[in-house]
Scaffold this motif. Sequence first.
Motif, PDB file in Angstrom:
ATOM      1  N   LEU A   1       0.784  -1.331  -0.006  1.00 57.17           N
ATOM      2  CA  LEU A   1       0.114   0.055  -0.070  1.00 57.17           C
ATOM      3  C   LEU A   1       1.262   1.318  -0.060  1.00 57.17           C
ATOM      4  CD1 LEU A   1      -2.793  -0.995   2.415  1.00 57.17           C
ATOM      5  CD2 LEU A   1      -2.852  -0.822   0.009  1.00 57.17           C
ATOM      6  N   ALA A   2       2.136   1.236   0.792  1.00 55.73           N
ATOM      7  CA  ALA A   2       3.033   2.264   0.750  1.00 55.73           C
ATOM      8  C   ALA A   2       3.460   2.676  -0.648  1.00 55.73           C
ATOM      9  CB  ALA A   2       4.083   2.242   1.697  1.00 55.73           C
ATOM     10  N   GLU A   3       3.879   1.435  -1.545  1.00 57.80           N
ATOM     11  CA  GLU A   3       4.329   1.614  -2.866  1.00 57.80           C
ATOM     12  C   GLU A   3       3.120   2.309  -3.783  1.00 57.80           C
ATOM     13  OE1 GLU A   3       5.648  -1.794  -4.793  1.00 57.80           O
ATOM     14  OE2 GLU A   3       7.293  -2.056  -3.158  1.00 57.80           O
ATOM     15  N   ARG A   4       2.061   2.353  -3.433  1.00 62.49           N
ATOM     16  CA  ARG A   4       0.932   2.723  -4.099  1.00 62.49           C
ATOM     17  C   ARG A   4       0.663   4.477  -3.849  1.00 62.49           C
ATOM     18  NH1 ARG A   4      -3.744  -1.844  -4.681  1.00 62.49           N
ATOM     19  NH2 ARG A   4      -4.856  -0.393  -3.532  1.00 62.49           N
ATOM     20  N   GLY A   5       1.220   4.685  -2.836  1.00 61.17           N
ATOM     21  CA  GLY A   5       1.164   6.128  -2.384  1.00 61.17           C
ATOM     22  C   GLY A   5       0.073   6.136  -1.389  1.00 61.17           C
ATOM     23  N   GLU A   6      -0.511   5.309  -0.923  1.00 63.17           N
ATOM     24  CA  GLU A   6      -1.811   5.481   0.302  1.00 63.17           C
ATOM     25  C   GLU A   6      -1.223   5.953   1.344  1.00 63.17           C
ATOM     26  OE1 GLU A   6      -4.836   3.656  -0.748  1.00 63.17           O
ATOM     27  OE2 GLU A   6      -4.358   2.431  -2.234  1.00 63.17           O
ATOM     28  N   ASP A   7      -2.034   6.538   2.036  1.00 68.91           N
ATOM     29  CA  ASP A   7      -1.788   6.941   3.567  1.00 68.91           C
ATOM     30  C   ASP A   7      -2.073   5.794   4.585  1.00 68.91           C
ATOM     31  OD1 ASP A   7      -1.404   9.591   2.678  1.00 68.91           O
ATOM     32  OD2 ASP A   7      -3.383  10.017   3.021  1.00 68.91           O
ATOM     33  N   LEU A   8      -0.840   5.796   5.499  1.00 72.41           N
ATOM     34  CA  LEU A   8      -0.997   4.475   6.421  1.00 72.41           C
ATOM     35  C   LEU A   8      -1.183   5.181   7.874  1.00 72.41           C
ATOM     36  CD1 LEU A   8       1.795   2.190   4.673  1.00 72.41           C
ATOM     37  CD2 LEU A   8      -0.779   2.214   4.314  1.00 72.41           C
ATOM     38  N   TRP A   9      -1.985   4.311   8.586  1.00 68.43           N
ATOM     39  CA  TRP A   9      -1.954   4.637   9.948  1.00 68.43           C
ATOM     40  C   TRP A   9      -1.208   2.903  10.594  1.00 68.43           C
ATOM     41  CZ3 TRP A   9      -3.822   8.660  13.698  1.00 68.43           C
ATOM     42  CH2 TRP A   9      -4.226   9.650  13.044  1.00 68.43           C
TER      43      TRP A   9
END
Length: 229
Positions: free
Chosen positions: A21-29
């Motif tokens: 998900l980080a590679e897709r540029g999504e925001d992570l908590w």
Amino acid sequence: MGVHFITGAGSGIGAAVAGLLAERGEDLWLLARDEERAEVLRSRFPGCRTLAADLAEPAALAAELEKQGLPERLDSLLHVAGVLEPGTVAEFDVGAWQAMLAVNFLAPAELTRLLLPALRAAPGRVVFVNSGAGLHAPPRLGGYAASKFALRALAESLRAEEFRNGVRVTTVFPGEVDTPMQVRLHGALGLPYEPEICLTVDSVATALAGVLDFPPDGTLSELTIRPGC
Ligand SMILES: NC(=O)c1ccc[n+]([C@@H]2O[C@H](COP(=O)([O-])OP(=O)(O)OC[C@H]3O[C@@H](n4cnc5c(N)ncnc54)[C@H](OP(=O)(O)O)[C@@H]3O)[C@@H](O)[C@H]2O)c1
């Protein structure tokens, strides 16, 4: 891009799906067990938000997390963290059952309750990483299986309760996955470890991303993933 809350991102399946998900540029908590582990997550996933709370203490989660601040809107909550201690019913005392129920069932239930306002706001998806042991309880894994059976029940009730609010709920049942948990289990059971016959964490992460990407007119409500055929 979406906003995703993930437990267990420090290892195994959770680390793989956080990476995808980080590679897709999504925001992570990302929830870590303590501040030291949270620091590791911030350096591994630059730009992520972290919260520190021990899932083994579910009754303390509300106070711990509310003082750190919770997201207002979430596209997904991925319950990936888990623990596994093998042992027979004859060997297990109350503490052994409680330890697995706390992390694998009570903490996901409490975390879901705390994050439901943010999930309803999107509305988002709740994904529970369960296990084949959540469908069939093998010998020496009764404590783990009981916690995963309970997790499945939680997901079923939540799905029916939150349907009208637009919150979608998925349970994923992976078979054996090549992770530190699986290595420890084989060691504890005295069995040879064969990673080549396990699922890879990347395959499970791909399945989890597929659940998140599913069109909003439907839900992959339960998904079983087996190694090989
Ligand atoms: N591996 C398999 O074969 C398999 C098969 C089916 C289902 N599963 C399920 O998949 C999920 C992930 O398992 P995995 O194999 O990736 O395991 P893993 O590599 O051992 O990772 C488990 C994660 O859970 C976190 N965690 C454990 N106790 C915690 C606590 N008290 N507070 C906060 N975080 C805690 C760990 O945090 P730290 O990083 O701080 O240690 C770690 O990040 C689990 O729910 C497991 O039951 C695994």
